[in-house]
Structures are given as structure tokens and as C-alpha cells.
Design a protein around this motif. Structure first.
Motif, PDB file in Angstrom:
ATOM      1  N   ASP A  26      -6.049  -5.604  14.001  1.00 59.01           N
ATOM      2  CA  ASP A  26      -6.583  -4.439  13.293  1.00 59.01           C
ATOM      3  C   ASP A  26      -7.950  -4.738  12.680  1.00 59.01           C
ATOM      4  OD1 ASP A  26      -4.398  -2.831  13.867  1.00 59.01           O
ATOM      5  OD2 ASP A  26      -3.361  -3.296  12.000  1.00 59.01           O
TER       6      ASP A  26
ATOM      7  N   ARG B 273      -0.908  -8.663  13.816  1.00 57.21           N
ATOM      8  CA  ARG B 273      -1.300  -7.258  13.704  1.00 57.21           C
ATOM      9  C   ARG B 273      -2.534  -7.132  12.815  1.00 57.21           C
ATOM     10  NH1 ARG B 273       0.963  -2.480  10.916  1.00 57.21           N
ATOM     11  NH2 ARG B 273       2.686  -3.702  10.091  1.00 57.21           N
TER      12      ARG B 273
ATOM     13  N   ALA C 125      -4.636   2.091  17.967  1.00 58.20           N
ATOM     14  CA  ALA C 125      -5.588   2.232  16.871  1.00 58.20           C
ATOM     15  C   ALA C 125      -6.988   1.762  17.245  1.00 58.20           C
ATOM     16  CB  ALA C 125      -5.089   1.464  15.646  1.00 58.20           C
TER      17      ALA C 125
ATOM     18  N   THR D 218      -1.662   7.475   6.451  1.00 54.04           N
ATOM     19  CA  THR D 218      -2.349   7.653   7.746  1.00 54.04           C
ATOM     20  C   THR D 218      -1.767   6.757   8.841  1.00 54.04           C
ATOM     21  OG1 THR D 218      -4.065   6.027   7.198  1.00 54.04           O
ATOM     22  CG2 THR D 218      -4.507   8.341   6.642  1.00 54.04           C
ATOM     23  N   GLY D 219      -1.205   5.606   8.447  1.00 56.97           N
ATOM     24  CA  GLY D 219      -0.593   4.721   9.433  1.00 56.97           C
ATOM     25  C   GLY D 219       0.552   5.417  10.173  1.00 56.97           C
TER      26      GLY D 219
ATOM     27  N   ARG E 168      -6.358   1.995   6.470  1.00 54.19           N
ATOM     28  CA  ARG E 168      -7.196   0.821   6.668  1.00 54.19           C
ATOM     29  C   ARG E 168      -8.687   1.143   6.485  1.00 54.19           C
ATOM     30  NH1 ARG E 168      -2.664  -0.262   7.384  1.00 54.19           N
ATOM     31  NH2 ARG E 168      -1.646  -1.926   8.553  1.00 54.19           N
ATOM     32  N   ASP E 169      -9.035   2.400   6.759  1.00 57.14           N
ATOM     33  CA  ASP E 169     -10.456   2.803   6.748  1.00 57.14           C
ATOM     34  C   ASP E 169     -10.666   4.066   5.926  1.00 57.14           C
ATOM     35  OD1 ASP E 169      -9.082   4.528   8.355  1.00 57.14           O
ATOM     36  OD2 ASP E 169     -10.591   4.590   9.951  1.00 57.14           O
TER      37      ASP E 169
ATOM     38  N   TYR F  68      -0.708   7.044  13.339  1.00 53.98           N
ATOM     39  CA  TYR F  68      -0.926   6.059  14.420  1.00 53.98           C
ATOM     40  C   TYR F  68       0.418   5.626  15.001  1.00 53.98           C
ATOM     41  CZ  TYR F  68      -5.855   5.676  13.172  1.00 53.98           C
ATOM     42  OH  TYR F  68      -7.181   5.947  12.943  1.00 53.98           O
ATOM     43  N   ARG F  69       1.406   5.454  14.127  1.00 58.76           N
ATOM     44  CA  ARG F  69       2.737   5.042  14.583  1.00 58.76           C
ATOM     45  C   ARG F  69       3.395   6.154  15.401  1.00 58.76           C
ATOM     46  NH1 ARG F  69       5.220   0.722  12.051  1.00 58.76           N
ATOM     47  NH2 ARG F  69       3.895  -0.395  10.567  1.00 58.76           N
TER      48      ARG F  69
ATOM     49  N   LYS G 196       0.805  -1.231   0.000  1.00 55.72           N
ATOM     50  CA  LYS G 196       0.000   0.000   0.000  1.00 55.72           C
ATOM     51  C   LYS G 196       0.829   1.269   0.000  1.00 55.72           C
ATOM     52  CE  LYS G 196      -2.038  -0.665   3.732  1.00 55.72           C
ATOM     53  NZ  LYS G 196      -1.688  -0.051   4.887  1.00 55.72           N
TER      54      LYS G 196
ATOM     55  N   ARG H 257      -9.145   7.379  17.016  1.00 55.63           N
ATOM     56  CA  ARG H 257      -9.570   7.328  15.614  1.00 55.63           C
ATOM     57  C   ARG H 257     -10.307   8.602  15.219  1.00 55.63           C
ATOM     58  NH1 ARG H 257      -8.141   2.514  13.884  1.00 55.63           N
ATOM     59  NH2 ARG H 257      -8.795   3.172  11.822  1.00 55.63           N
TER      60      ARG H 257
HETATM   61  O1  C5P Z   1      -0.130   1.170   7.451  1.00 59.21           O
HETATM   62  P1  C5P Z   1       0.712   0.870   8.671  1.00 59.21           P
HETATM   63  O2  C5P Z   1       1.117  -0.570   8.758  1.00 59.21           O
HETATM   64  O3  C5P Z   1       1.878   1.802   8.815  1.00 59.21           O
HETATM   65  O4  C5P Z   1      -0.259   1.178   9.899  1.00 59.21           O
HETATM   66  C1  C5P Z   1       0.168   1.013  11.216  1.00 59.21           C
HETATM   67  C2  C5P Z   1      -1.031   0.716  12.111  1.00 59.21           C
HETATM   68  O5  C5P Z   1      -1.855   1.870  12.229  1.00 59.21           O
HETATM   69  C3  C5P Z   1      -1.949  -0.395  11.632  1.00 59.21           C
HETATM   70  O6  C5P Z   1      -1.464  -1.667  12.032  1.00 59.21           O
HETATM   71  C4  C5P Z   1      -3.262  -0.030  12.328  1.00 59.21           C
HETATM   72  O7  C5P Z   1      -3.254  -0.474  13.665  1.00 59.21           O
HETATM   73  C5  C5P Z   1      -3.217   1.488  12.342  1.00 59.21           C
HETATM   74  N1  C5P Z   1      -3.980   2.130  11.272  1.00 59.21           N
HETATM   75  C6  C5P Z   1      -5.342   2.254  11.411  1.00 59.21           C
HETATM   76  N2  C5P Z   1      -6.080   2.938  10.488  1.00 59.21           N
HETATM   77  C7  C5P Z   1      -5.478   3.500   9.430  1.00 59.21           C
HETATM   78  C8  C5P Z   1      -4.081   3.363   9.243  1.00 59.21           C
HETATM   79  C9  C5P Z   1      -3.361   2.657  10.175  1.00 59.21           C
HETATM   80  O8  C5P Z   1      -5.905   1.736  12.376  1.00 59.21           O
HETATM   81  N3  C5P Z   1      -6.205   4.192   8.555  1.00 59.21           N
END
Ligand code: C5P
Length: 216
Positions: free
Chosen positions: A180, A176, A101, A33-34, A131-132, A37-38, A15, A107
């Protein structure tokens, strides 16, 4: 308003790199967007907060100074004065980011910030990945994509991405995704979302598939 391209999918689906390359090919901005969260997870660990303590995590949101800056070397992520671009990719972050997350207040706050970034972009379009995005952040995006690949392929690609010797097992990626998926369903395409299965595609073909949908 900018053309919004929303891309969702599981960990290791490519992605991030695919979305980034597609945004470059299109002359669009890119929002990972991840990374937010990171970065919040990084802040929690830095502050010595137990990531399972939802109330303490929510309290962190107030002073959370998250910024991304586009430079010649790519996008830098900062929290306050700290450049966390590399730190947020460490396995210690991936291991607990799902804790953060799953907190609804997190969120809501991050989604507000993402929507503002989308609104304020000065590029002709923006590729947003997570993810969303296709379902919650930008359900009315012009192009909505679910990027998938068979699990074995995702695990192989993710191991190839990591520095040699970095401990990241198939089990961690699977765990993970499973955690998620309890929060947002990124494994089935919502109505109107186009699935791109990259199992049999190489990187450039996958990027072209995304770009092709935008130029359609
Ligand atoms: O995409 P990435 O692996 O960097 O995302 C890290 C974490 O952030 C995901 O494992 C998920 O827990 C969270 N996430 C989310 N919603 C998003 C993007 C990421 O919950 N839109």
C-alpha cells in the motif's frame, strides 16, 4: 458544510475502531473508505476475476453497486443484493485488496464517490478514515490526523481483533502495508497533519485524543 475529520494510518493502527468511536462521541457520521476497496475486491473474486488484471477490475467499476446502511447493529455494507459486511473482513480479501487499490482508475472513481458522500452527509460533521484522506480525498479537512503505533503493537492489536484461529500473520500485515505504501504514503504526516501515536495509549485515550483535536 459538515466538519470533516480526516484520519489516515497503516493497517492495525486502530484507525477504524477509533474513528468510529470518535464519530459517535462527536455526533458525526463515519466513512470507512477501506470498506469500499474491500467490497470491490469481494466483487472481483465473486466474478472470478484475477485481481492482478487491472483492465478487468476497471470494467467492474461501471456496475459496482456499493452501499452502506447504518442500522442499530452498526453499518452494513452491501454490493447489489449481497450483504458483504463480514465477508469483506476475511483474510482472502485482505490478501489481495492492495492489487485493486493500486489501479489509478479505481482510486479516481472511489475518491469521487467518497467526496460525494462527504458532501451529502446530513450530520454536522463526518470522520473519514483511510490511507489518503488527509492528502488526496479531503486535503482541506478541518482536522487531519495520522494515527500510528509501533508495528509490534499494531500486529498484537490486529490479532486480538480477529476471530480465534483465523490465520493472519505479522507477515501479511507487513506485506500489505509495504504494498500500500508504494501507492500512497500513509507513514509520514503531510504538512499540517497531526500525528497521534497510540503505542502508549489505550483505546479510550486514543479516541479522546481525536475528539480533543476536533474540539480544540
Ligand atoms: O483500512 P483497511 O485495512 O480496511 O483498507 C483495506 C485496503 O484498502 C488497504 O490495504 C488499501 O489497499 C486500500 N485502501 C486504500 N486507500 C484508502 C483506504 C484503503 O488504498 N483510503
Amino acid at each position: 458544510a459538515a466538519v470533516v475529520v480526516a484520519v489516515d494510518g497503516p493497517a492495525g493502527s486502530g484507525k477504524s475502531s477509533v474513528s468510529k468511536a470518535a464519530s459517535r462521541a462527536l455526533g458525526y457520521a463515519f466513512l470507512d473508505t477501506g470498506a469500499a476497496y474491500r467490497a470491490l475486491t469481494w466483487q472481483a473474486l465473486e466474478s472470478g476475476i484475477d485481481t492482478a488484471d487491472a483492465a478487468a477490475i476497471v470494467a467492474l467499476l461501471d456496475g459496482f453497486d456499493y452501499r452502506t446502511t447504518v442500522t442499530d447493529e452498526g453499518t452494513r455494507v452491501t454490493v447489489g443484493d449481497a450483504d458483504v459486511t463480514d465477508a469483506i473482513r476475511e483474510p482472502r480479501i485482505s490478501a489481495v485488496v492492495s492489487d485493486i487499490a493500486r489501479v489509478p482508475e479505481v482510486r479516481l472513481a472511489l475518491n469521487d464517490a467518497f467526496r460525494r458522500m462527504i458532501r451529502e452527509t446530513d450530520a454536522p460533521g463526518i470522520v473519514v478514515e483511510g490511507r489518503d484522506i488527509t492528502t488526496v480525498v479531503a486535503p482541506d479537512a478541518a482536522v487531519r490526523i495520522l494515527l500510528t503505533a509501533d508495528e509490534a503493537v499494531r500486529i498484537a492489536r490486529r490479532s486480538a481483533e480477529l476471530a480465534p484461529g483465523t490465520a493472519s500473520t505479522a507477515g501479511q500485515l507487513r506485506e500489505r502495508d509495504a504494498r500500500d505504501a508504494q501507492v500512497v504514503d500513509f507513514l509520514t504526516a503531510a504538512p499540517g497533519v497531526v500525528t497521534i501515536d497510540s503505542t502508549e495509549l489505550d483505546f479510550d485515550q486514543t479516541v479522546q485524543a481525536v475528539v480533543g483535536l476536533v474540539n480544540d
